[in-house]
Design an enzyme around this catalytic site. Structure first.
Site, PDB file in Angstrom:
ATOM      1  N   LYS A 106       0.817  -1.223   0.000  1.00  0.00           N
ATOM      2  CA  LYS A 106       0.000   0.000   0.000  1.00  0.00           C
ATOM      3  C   LYS A 106       0.851   1.274   0.000  1.00  0.00           C
ATOM      4  O   LYS A 106       0.602   2.191  -0.781  1.00  0.00           O
ATOM      5  CB  LYS A 106      -0.917   0.030   1.226  1.00  0.00           C
ATOM      6  CG  LYS A 106      -1.995  -1.023   1.268  1.00  0.00           C
ATOM      7  CD  LYS A 106      -2.966  -0.790   2.412  1.00  0.00           C
ATOM      8  CE  LYS A 106      -2.339  -0.916   3.791  1.00  0.00           C
ATOM      9  NZ  LYS A 106      -1.824  -2.269   4.066  1.00  0.00           N
ATOM     10  N   ASN A 136      -3.509   6.630   5.790  1.00  0.00           N
ATOM     11  CA  ASN A 136      -2.715   5.735   6.636  1.00  0.00           C
ATOM     12  C   ASN A 136      -1.224   6.101   6.635  1.00  0.00           C
ATOM     13  O   ASN A 136      -0.452   5.549   7.403  1.00  0.00           O
ATOM     14  CB  ASN A 136      -2.905   4.282   6.165  1.00  0.00           C
ATOM     15  CG  ASN A 136      -2.671   3.273   7.265  1.00  0.00           C
ATOM     16  OD1 ASN A 136      -3.058   3.474   8.409  1.00  0.00           O
ATOM     17  ND2 ASN A 136      -2.028   2.163   6.914  1.00  0.00           N
ATOM     18  N   HIS A 155      -5.119  -9.437  10.259  1.00  0.00           N
ATOM     19  CA  HIS A 155      -6.087  -8.768  11.147  1.00  0.00           C
ATOM     20  C   HIS A 155      -7.395  -9.550  11.290  1.00  0.00           C
ATOM     21  O   HIS A 155      -8.446  -8.947  11.564  1.00  0.00           O
ATOM     22  CB  HIS A 155      -6.407  -7.354  10.636  1.00  0.00           C
ATOM     23  CG  HIS A 155      -5.208  -6.516  10.344  1.00  0.00           C
ATOM     24  ND1 HIS A 155      -4.214  -6.282  11.283  1.00  0.00           N
ATOM     25  CD2 HIS A 155      -4.828  -5.861   9.211  1.00  0.00           C
ATOM     26  CE1 HIS A 155      -3.284  -5.495  10.737  1.00  0.00           C
ATOM     27  NE2 HIS A 155      -3.635  -5.232   9.488  1.00  0.00           N
TER      28      HIS A 155
END
Length: 216
Positions: A15, A38, A85
């Site tokens: 990312k 982020n 996650h």
């Protein structure tokens, strides 16, 4: 003021590098842009910044996307999806579903070499759906042919850049560049700006970084 263009990047891996590439490409195209979300600045700080920032290169995590069901980017990409996650999201399906919110804007882009990400394209809310792959691109795809990045989605076999010029080593660098190029082409950035930005791109520390070379 007028709405901004959001170019959204999500995925399990790559990312930050891809978002940085998007920022570099848009800068090379002469557009006012900042990486945010982020990485870099929070989105709200960019929205109130002066002078005005017209394009947001937004890295969004699965957590941020979970809490942002209204996100409708100009173009959004899901790079890949691997188990991550799951203790928080509860399941792989829930994790992938949150990532897929990046695909509900005008243009949806997914990594076709990743089967989980590729499967999201059929259910994307976007009216324009694009894939990218390491191989020869079919219609509606970006890919690699004869050592060059090729746009066969927003153009007919347009050469964007040489793969040898991408400073991120290995296949992941090519995939990140294809994803960034797809978002840029979604807002009509010319090939020259993409090539110039990728050639001069500076990779962040600890991201596919070459440690040493031994015996070739």
């Amino acid at each position: 003021g007028a709405p901004r263009q959001w170019l959204v990047v999500t995925g399990t891996n790559g990312k930050t590098t891809t978002t940085g590439m998007v920022e570099s490409i848009m800068t090379a195209a002469g557009v006012s842009v900042l990486a945010c979300g982020n990485i870099g600045l929070p989105v709200l700080d960019v929205l109130i910044a002066e002078p005005r920032i017209d394009v947001l290169a937004v890295e969004l995590s699965s957590f941020q996307l979970f809490w942002a069901p209204s996100v409708r980017p100009t173009a959004g990409v899901v790079l890949n999806i691997a188990e991550d996650h799951l203790d928080w999201h509860g399941s792989m399906d829930a994790y992938a579903r949150d990532k897929a919110r990046a695909l509900d804007g005008r243009v949806a882009v997914v990594g076709l070499d990743d089967p989980v990400a590729a499967a999201l394209l059929d259910h994307a809310g976007a009216s324009v759906r694009v894939g990218f792959r390491l191989g020869d691109p079919a219609a509606g795809e970006l890919g690699v042919r004869d050592g060059a990045l090729i746009d066969n989605a927003f153009s007919d076999g347009l050469v964007l850049a040489d793969t040898a010029a991408i400073p991120v080593p290995g296949p992941i660098g090519v995939l990140n560049a294809l994803a960034a190029a797809a978002l840029a082409r979604a807002v009509e950035v010319p090939a020259e700006a993409i090539a110039a930005a990728l050639t001069s791109f500076h990779l962040g520390p600890h991201r596919a970084e070459i440690v040493a070379e031994v015996d070739g």
